[in-house]
Design an enzyme around this catalytic site. Structure first.
Site, PDB file in Angstrom:
ATOM      1  N   ASN A 280      -7.045  -4.642   5.731  1.00 53.69           N
ATOM      2  CA  ASN A 280      -7.796  -3.727   6.669  1.00 53.69           C
ATOM      3  C   ASN A 280      -8.630  -4.340   7.444  1.00 53.69           C
ATOM      4  OD1 ASN A 280      -7.241  -0.629   6.431  1.00 53.69           O
ATOM      5  ND2 ASN A 280      -8.184  -0.645   4.601  1.00 53.69           N
TER       6      ASN A 280
ATOM      7  N   ASP B  52      -1.870  -6.226   6.051  1.00 57.68           N
ATOM      8  CA  ASP B  52      -1.492  -6.413   4.566  1.00 57.68           C
ATOM      9  C   ASP B  52      -1.090  -7.911   4.536  1.00 57.68           C
ATOM     10  OD1 ASP B  52      -1.221  -3.550   3.214  1.00 57.68           O
ATOM     11  OD2 ASP B  52      -0.363  -3.510   5.288  1.00 57.68           O
TER      12      ASP B  52
ATOM     13  N   HIS C 223       2.605   2.086   5.410  1.00 54.87           N
ATOM     14  CA  HIS C 223       2.525   0.598   5.235  1.00 54.87           C
ATOM     15  C   HIS C 223       4.037  -0.023   4.703  1.00 54.87           C
ATOM     16  CE1 HIS C 223      -1.808  -0.326   5.067  1.00 54.87           C
ATOM     17  NE2 HIS C 223      -1.997   1.070   4.815  1.00 54.87           N
TER      18      HIS C 223
ATOM     19  N   ASN D 291       0.922  -1.181  -0.144  1.00 54.48           N
ATOM     20  CA  ASN D 291       0.055  -0.151  -0.086  1.00 54.48           C
ATOM     21  C   ASN D 291       0.845   1.145   0.117  1.00 54.48           C
ATOM     22  OD1 ASN D 291      -1.461   2.329   0.864  1.00 54.48           O
ATOM     23  ND2 ASN D 291      -3.170   0.958   1.823  1.00 54.48           N
TER      24      ASN D 291
ATOM     25  N   ASP E  82      -4.140  -4.884   0.849  1.00 52.14           N
ATOM     26  CA  ASP E  82      -4.325  -4.317   2.164  1.00 52.14           C
ATOM     27  C   ASP E  82      -5.796  -4.705   2.640  1.00 52.14           C
ATOM     28  OD1 ASP E  82      -5.016  -2.656   4.347  1.00 52.14           O
ATOM     29  OD2 ASP E  82      -4.568  -0.804   3.241  1.00 52.14           O
TER      30      ASP E  82
END
Length: 260
Positions: free
Chosen positions: A152, A220, A250, A7, A150
């Site tokens: 999240n 990630d 990231h 990311n 990613d």
DNA sequence: ATGGTAGGCGTCCTA
């Protein structure tokens, strides 16, 4: 075949750091998230000069994903199936052929979902349901598949330095983690967790000295179909990238697959 | 310690 996810939080601001990382880590295939760029504005030139083919699924200002590959990208598709009204650029797929087999590569930027509860969290959970459906279809092909990006989602307490700080956050709410488990339990392998007991953080907030204190989270991820997981030999986090000049928040995560 | 920082064509939104 070394595959990676990163990311980059804005390709225009991150181009020097991205090129440095590509040179140092030299992944065969890389998926990028938060390019925050329309397709026409994506700086493909300097990346192609390093030997990569580039496919983007961009959007103005927010989101946006891309796949970079030293081998040709075949059968590129853009957008996660299941909602024709979803205009957010968060999903891209392509096939990369090796000498002894092909890998279907999926790059994703899963919605953050904060604040929760609310419409953004509803969108996150709906997106995860669509992701589960797409993963189920990909697994039915019985081919090597990598679903990475990613997510999240903080899967377990081990994946956060300070889990209590994330109580109530969309990245750690029980519903988010349950949706993650449903996805993995379809038969996917979490590459990092399959090979490591260590936390493996991949994100540190820019604020409050999170990087200096190593207050990170692992969000990630690289998920592998059984046919890809059979060939998994290594997985790592390029933490150096987070400590570099003008870094993303990231760090890249990579996996090595024995696919020639 | 409920703040703090970063990117984007933006006088705020997203993360």
């Amino acid at each position: 075949m070394k595959i990676a996810t990163f990311n980059i939080n804005g390709v225009k601001a991150r181009l020097p750091a991205l090129l440095d990382w590509l040179r140092d880590s030299a992944p065969e295939v890389a998926v990028l998230q938060e390019i925050k760029s329309e397709d026409a504005a994506f700086p493909a030139g300097p990346i192609e000069d390093m030997g990569y083919n580039v496919a983007t699924h961009g959007q103005k200002g927010f989101n946006g994903v891309a796949i970079l590959s030293k081998r040709p990208l075949e059968d590129v598709t853009r957008g996660l199936p299941g909602d024709p009204d979803d205009a957010q650029a968060r999903w891209i797929e392509a096939t990369v052929s090796g000498g002894d087999g092909a890998l279907r590569v999926c790059g994703l930027y899963l919605p953050n979902g904060n604040p929760a509860p609310g419409p953004k969290y509803d969108y996150k959970l709906a997106w995860m349901a669509r992701l589960e459906a797409r993963a189920r279809a990909l697994l039915e092909t019985e081919a090597p598949v990598a679903i990475m990006g990613d997510f999240n989602v903080i899967p377990q307490p081990l994946d956060a330095r300070d889990p209590a700080a994330w109580t109530g956050d969309a990245l750690y709410l029980p519903q988010s983690r349950a949706a993650w488990r449903r996805l993995v339990h379809l038969g996917l392998t979490d590459a990092w967790r399959a090979l490591h007991d260590a936390p493996g953080y991949s994100f540190w907030d820019y604020q409050a000295g999170a990087w200096a204190k190593d207050k990170g989270i692992r969000i990630d991820h690289i998920l592998l179909s059984p046919q890809a997981a059979d060939r998994l030999t290594a997985c790592g986090v390029d933490r150096d990238a987070r400590g570099g000049d003008k870094p993303s928040d990231h760090a890249p995560v990579w996996a090595e697959l024995e696919i020639g």
